[in-house]
Design a protein around this motif. Structure first.
Motif, PDB file in Angstrom:
ATOM      1  N   GLY A 130       0.791  -1.225   0.000  1.00  0.00           N
ATOM      2  CA  GLY A 130       0.000   0.000   0.000  1.00  0.00           C
ATOM      3  C   GLY A 130       0.817   1.266   0.000  1.00  0.00           C
ATOM      4  O   GLY A 130       0.273   2.355  -0.190  1.00  0.00           O
ATOM      5  N   LEU A 131       2.144   1.142   0.201  1.00  0.00           N
ATOM      6  CA  LEU A 131       3.023   2.310   0.183  1.00  0.00           C
ATOM      7  C   LEU A 131       3.826   2.309  -1.110  1.00  0.00           C
ATOM      8  O   LEU A 131       4.518   1.339  -1.422  1.00  0.00           O
ATOM      9  N   GLY A 138      -0.249  11.723  -8.211  1.00  0.00           N
ATOM     10  CA  GLY A 138      -1.200  11.942  -7.128  1.00  0.00           C
ATOM     11  C   GLY A 138      -0.713  11.481  -5.768  1.00  0.00           C
ATOM     12  O   GLY A 138      -1.405  11.673  -4.773  1.00  0.00           O
ATOM     13  N   ILE A 139       0.473  10.882  -5.695  1.00  0.00           N
ATOM     14  CA  ILE A 139       1.020  10.418  -4.425  1.00  0.00           C
ATOM     15  C   ILE A 139       2.096  11.401  -3.984  1.00  0.00           C
ATOM     16  O   ILE A 139       3.070  11.633  -4.703  1.00  0.00           O
ATOM     17  N   ASN A 140       1.930  11.993  -2.817  1.00  0.00           N
ATOM     18  CA  ASN A 140       2.885  12.995  -2.352  1.00  0.00           C
ATOM     19  C   ASN A 140       4.207  12.392  -1.921  1.00  0.00           C
ATOM     20  O   ASN A 140       5.277  12.915  -2.228  1.00  0.00           O
ATOM     21  N   LEU A 141       4.125  11.298  -1.183  1.00  0.00           N
ATOM     22  CA  LEU A 141       5.319  10.722  -0.590  1.00  0.00           C
ATOM     23  C   LEU A 141       5.351   9.215  -0.801  1.00  0.00           C
ATOM     24  O   LEU A 141       4.335   8.534  -0.692  1.00  0.00           O
ATOM     25  N   GLY A 142       6.537   8.716  -1.088  1.00  0.00           N
ATOM     26  CA  GLY A 142       6.754   7.279  -1.142  1.00  0.00           C
ATOM     27  C   GLY A 142       7.905   6.920  -0.227  1.00  0.00           C
ATOM     28  O   GLY A 142       8.378   7.739   0.571  1.00  0.00           O
ATOM     29  N   VAL A 143       8.390   5.690  -0.379  1.00  0.00           N
ATOM     30  CA  VAL A 143       9.490   5.218   0.462  1.00  0.00           C
ATOM     31  C   VAL A 143      10.721   6.097   0.317  1.00  0.00           C
ATOM     32  O   VAL A 143      11.315   6.539   1.304  1.00  0.00           O
ATOM     33  N   SER A 167       4.556  -6.181  -1.068  1.00  0.00           N
ATOM     34  CA  SER A 167       5.365  -5.945   0.122  1.00  0.00           C
ATOM     35  C   SER A 167       6.717  -6.634  -0.032  1.00  0.00           C
ATOM     36  O   SER A 167       6.941  -7.401  -0.961  1.00  0.00           O
ATOM     37  N   GLY A 168       7.640  -6.337   0.894  1.00  0.00           N
ATOM     38  CA  GLY A 168       8.887  -7.086   0.941  1.00  0.00           C
ATOM     39  C   GLY A 168      10.141  -6.301   0.625  1.00  0.00           C
ATOM     40  O   GLY A 168      10.165  -5.058   0.675  1.00  0.00           O
ATOM     41  N   CYS A 169      11.209  -7.042   0.293  1.00  0.00           N
ATOM     42  CA  CYS A 169      12.567  -6.508   0.175  1.00  0.00           C
ATOM     43  C   CYS A 169      12.695  -5.451  -0.919  1.00  0.00           C
ATOM     44  O   CYS A 169      12.458  -5.734  -2.096  1.00  0.00           O
TER      45      CYS A 169
END
Length: 342
Positions: A130-131, A138-143, A167-169
């Motif tokens: 989900g991240l 449209g996404i302000n922040l990611g990893v 998810s994951g590595c």
């Protein structure tokens, strides 16, 4: 990342306006000279690192339209830069200092707790489902933006990417030299990436190789859709190894020999056994059934990552445990509670 902006215009580069540097009031053309540290980098990654805050989709539109030039020629997203190359950036408004979105304390803590491995050259994060790995569209922040905010001044770059719902590595470089080396290892197939996936169907054999070529298309709204395309697609290879049967479903390990967009998901659907919870390539009826036993996301997890960050260094293997929510789904399927949920 170390990059040198030059206020000198390359010879015969164009009108005098291009001598100017960008201003906050009126964006103008900018010329950037590629430094030795950035040599060998793809132009798209160079731009994404330099144009922080500009949506990723906007960067790729600039490349496709020919507004970005390298030594006065059009640039493809995959083109690699050489030291001394002159990159032309078109007039482009960028977010001002006050417009920067700061990651919340909760998000910072979440990623701090997700650190799986770190040395002086790389780090590996257990990315939550989900991240997004980066901001844009449209996404302000990611990893990556969150990690940069947590470590100001660090030269952090994504070595590869994971889908938002996977998810994951996730491997992050801390030095330009490490990024170049790991990209070379990826191209040569020397980074071992293995995923756990739940497939909606049974595999006919214990191990299957899928080599269907893939091409990426954009549909209405700019959404990316990947399809098997034997005529014009890029070579792609995925190995599926059965772990265990769970009623009509199969838990598999998937190993990538190539890294195409949505590769595991499309190859699984090509087998007639789509990844569970896949809203794009899966079966809505199967996904609805699995919701009743608790599956609320794509069942795809980057479980292990193996690489050698330096020539004289050891082989590093990192494992990300399967999220508890996915373990619960497996337990319920093992107990045949999916039958009671019909």
């Amino acid at each position: 990342m170390s990059q040198n902006s030059s206020s000198k215009q390359p010879q015969n580069a164009g009108p005098k306006l291009e001598h100017q540097q960008p201003s906050q009031s009126r964006p103008v053309v900018e010329w950037v000279q590629v430094s030795a540290d950035a040599a060998g980098q793809r132009i798209d990654n160079f731009l994404l690192a330099r144009l922080k805050g500009v949506p990723r989709s906007r960067v790729y539109r600039l490349l496709r339209s020919g507004e970005v030039r390298v030594n006065k020629g059009r640039a493809r997203p995959s083109q690699r830069l050489a030291a001394g190359d002159q990159v032309r950036l078109p007039p482009l408004r960028r977010p001002e200092q006050g417009e920067t979105v700061s990651p919340s304390a909760q998000l910072r803590e979440r990623l701090a707790d997700a650190l799986l491995y770190e040395d002086d050259r790389v780090l590996v994060i257990n990315k939550p489902a989900g991240l997004a790995v980066h901001g844009g569209s449209g996404i302000n922040l990611g990893v990556i933006e969150t990690l940069r905010a947590m470590r100001p001044g660090a030269e952090l770059e994504l070595v590869h990417r994971l889908d938002r719902d996977t998810s994951g590595c996730l491997l992050i470089s801390k030095r330009r030299s490490a990024l170049r080396r790991l990209h070379a290892l990826l191209r040569d197939g020397e980074v071992d990436k293995r995923y756990l996936a739940l497939l909606c169907g049974r595999l006919t054999r214990a191990e299957l190789e899928v080599t269907a070529a893939l091409s990426t298309n954009r549909v209405r709204g700019g959404e990316r859709v990947v399809r098997v395309d034997t005529a014009a697609g890029k070579p792609s290879r995925t190995w599926f190894r059965k772990q265990r049967n769970l009623g009509p479903f199969t838990l598999v390990e998937a190993k990538l020999d190539t890294g195409r967009t949505h590769q595991i998901r499309v190859h699984a659907a090509h087998l007639g056994a789509a990844v569970a919870g896949d809203p794009k390539y899966g079966d809505p009826a199967d996904n609805e059934r699995l919701k009743r036993v608790g599956l609320k996301r794509l069942f795809l997890h980057a479980a292990t990552l193996s690489f050698r960050a330096r020539d004289d260094g050891p082989q590093v293997q990192v494992t990300a445990p399967l999220p508890e929510a996915l373990e619960v789904v497996l337990m319920r399927l093992e107990e045949d509670t999916w039958i009671e949920a019909q």
